[in-house]
Design an enzyme around this catalytic site. Structure first.
Site, short mmCIF file in Angstrom:
data_model
loop_
_atom_site.label_atom_id
_atom_site.label_comp_id
_atom_site.label_asym_id
_atom_site.label_seq_id
_atom_site.Cartn_x
_atom_site.Cartn_y
_atom_site.Cartn_z
N LYS A 186 51.12 -34.62 -18.09
CA LYS A 186 50.26 -33.83 -17.19
C LYS A 186 49.43 -34.75 -16.29
O LYS A 186 49.16 -34.44 -15.12
CB LYS A 186 49.34 -32.94 -18.03
CG LYS A 186 48.31 -32.14 -17.22
CD LYS A 186 48.95 -31.24 -16.17
CE LYS A 186 48.02 -30.15 -15.67
NZ LYS A 186 46.71 -30.59 -15.21
N GLU A 193 50.58 -34.60 -7.73
CA GLU A 193 49.93 -33.51 -6.98
C GLU A 193 49.03 -34.07 -5.88
O GLU A 193 49.03 -33.57 -4.75
CB GLU A 193 49.12 -32.67 -7.97
CG GLU A 193 48.32 -31.54 -7.38
CD GLU A 193 47.46 -30.90 -8.46
OE1 GLU A 193 46.21 -31.05 -8.38
OE2 GLU A 193 48.01 -30.28 -9.37
#
Length: 322
Positions: A186, A193
């Site tokens: 993550k 991102e």
């Protein structure tokens, strides 16, 4: 299953609600009595404190902590561990640094407790869309949690299936590896991102400034950014959920006047760059996108207002004023 959820903010409250929609029973607790009351109206069993929270769970107890990384999560997990029994399971679904997971897992294992880290992506849209889940922990413990993970994940949905894909990944969740692996995956996800968001921001900044006074008048284009975002969403190779959010923000206000452009970073990109340094992996784009956020707190561009708009769109993140 019966599961306890601690931390009923934007994501924690939605996670509890999605679990209850899926037929699970949730014991809910938060420092905010209002948040607990709101979750209770949705079907949660309210707990007045941690002792009451534990008392309402049956062995093997499962507690999902959804709090900010650092002291809030650390203190809560420690307090739970003091109250839980061998065989119980502690889950951290926040954005914890993966090395903290490794340390915790070892400490809790010595007490007979299981520890699982769940990298959770989906933001404020996860309640209806589902969450992409990256899980770290012992295989048998993760298998025990499968009904919970399957409920929270998006499922196949209408996304075309990848030829040859197997396992739970196409359902939207994976067992990434031992404790820490879920948050590590993550962490890199969030680093990527940053890079994607920065690329969109810079591209739209270039489009906007094509009508700037620094250019010869005959070389200027007054481009409709909302229409460009919309047409790129449809059939373009750069289409994505982030672009969907850009299109929504520009359709609402093409000037993005509601955003200043001081873009925060929540830590994961810093950890990603640290990992790249340790592994001697070039990460030029990710590093540049992080440094751009640092600079955005001193002076602001249209592209940075767009970054803020994207962060608000997927996560409800409100700009922090200096």
């Amino acid at each position: 299953m019966r599961i306890g959820v601690i931390g009923l903010g934007r994501m924690g409250g939605a996670i509890a609600q999605r679990l209850m929609r899926g037929g699970h029973e949730c014991v809910v607790y938060d420092h905010s009595a209002e948040a607990v009351a709101a979750s209770a109206k949705q079907g949660g069993a309210p707990a007045k404190d941690l002792d009451d929270f534990i008392a309402q769970l049956s062995p093997p107890r499962v507690a999902w902590v959804m709090l900010p990384a650092g002291a809030p999560t650390e203190d809560t997990l420690s307090a739970l561990a003091e109250r839980m029994q061998a065989g119980d399971v502690l889950i951290d679904g926040g954005n914890t640094f993966y090395r903290d997971d490794i340390r915790r897992a070892a400490a809790f294992r010595a007490k007979g407790l299981a520890y699982v880290d769940v990298g959770t992506s989906g933001g404020v849209w996860g309640l209806d869309r589902g969450y992409s889940l990256m899980v770290g922990g012992d295989k048998d413990v993760v298998a025990l949690l499968d009904p919970i993970l399957k409920t929270l994940a998006p499922g196949l949905g209408d996304i075309p299936r990848t030829p040859g894909a197997t396992g739970t990944a196409e359902q939207g969740y994976i067992h990434a590896g031992p404790a820490g692996a879920g948050h590590f995956v993550k962490m890199v996800h969030n680093g990527v991102e940053y890079g994607l968001m920065q690329a969109y921001a810079e591209g739209f900044d270039i489009l906007k400034n094509k009508n700037g006074e620094m250019l010869p008048e005959g070389d200027r284009f007054d481009l409709n950014l909302a229409e460009i975002a919309e047409v790129w969403r449809r059939g373009s190779v750069v289409s994505s959920w982030l672009l969907d959010l850009i299109a929504q923000a520009l359709a609402k206000d093409a000037s993005l006047a509601g955003f200043e452009g001081a873009v925060a970073d929540s830590g994961e990109a810093r950890w990603t760059i640290q990992a790249a340094l340790e592994e001697a992996v070039p990460a030029d784009v990710l590093a540049a996108s992080l440094f751009a956020r640092f600079r955005s707190r001193e002076e602001h561009t249209f592209g940075e207002r767009l970054l803020s708009a994207m962060r608000f769109g997927f996560g409800g993140h409100v700009e922090v004023k200096p």
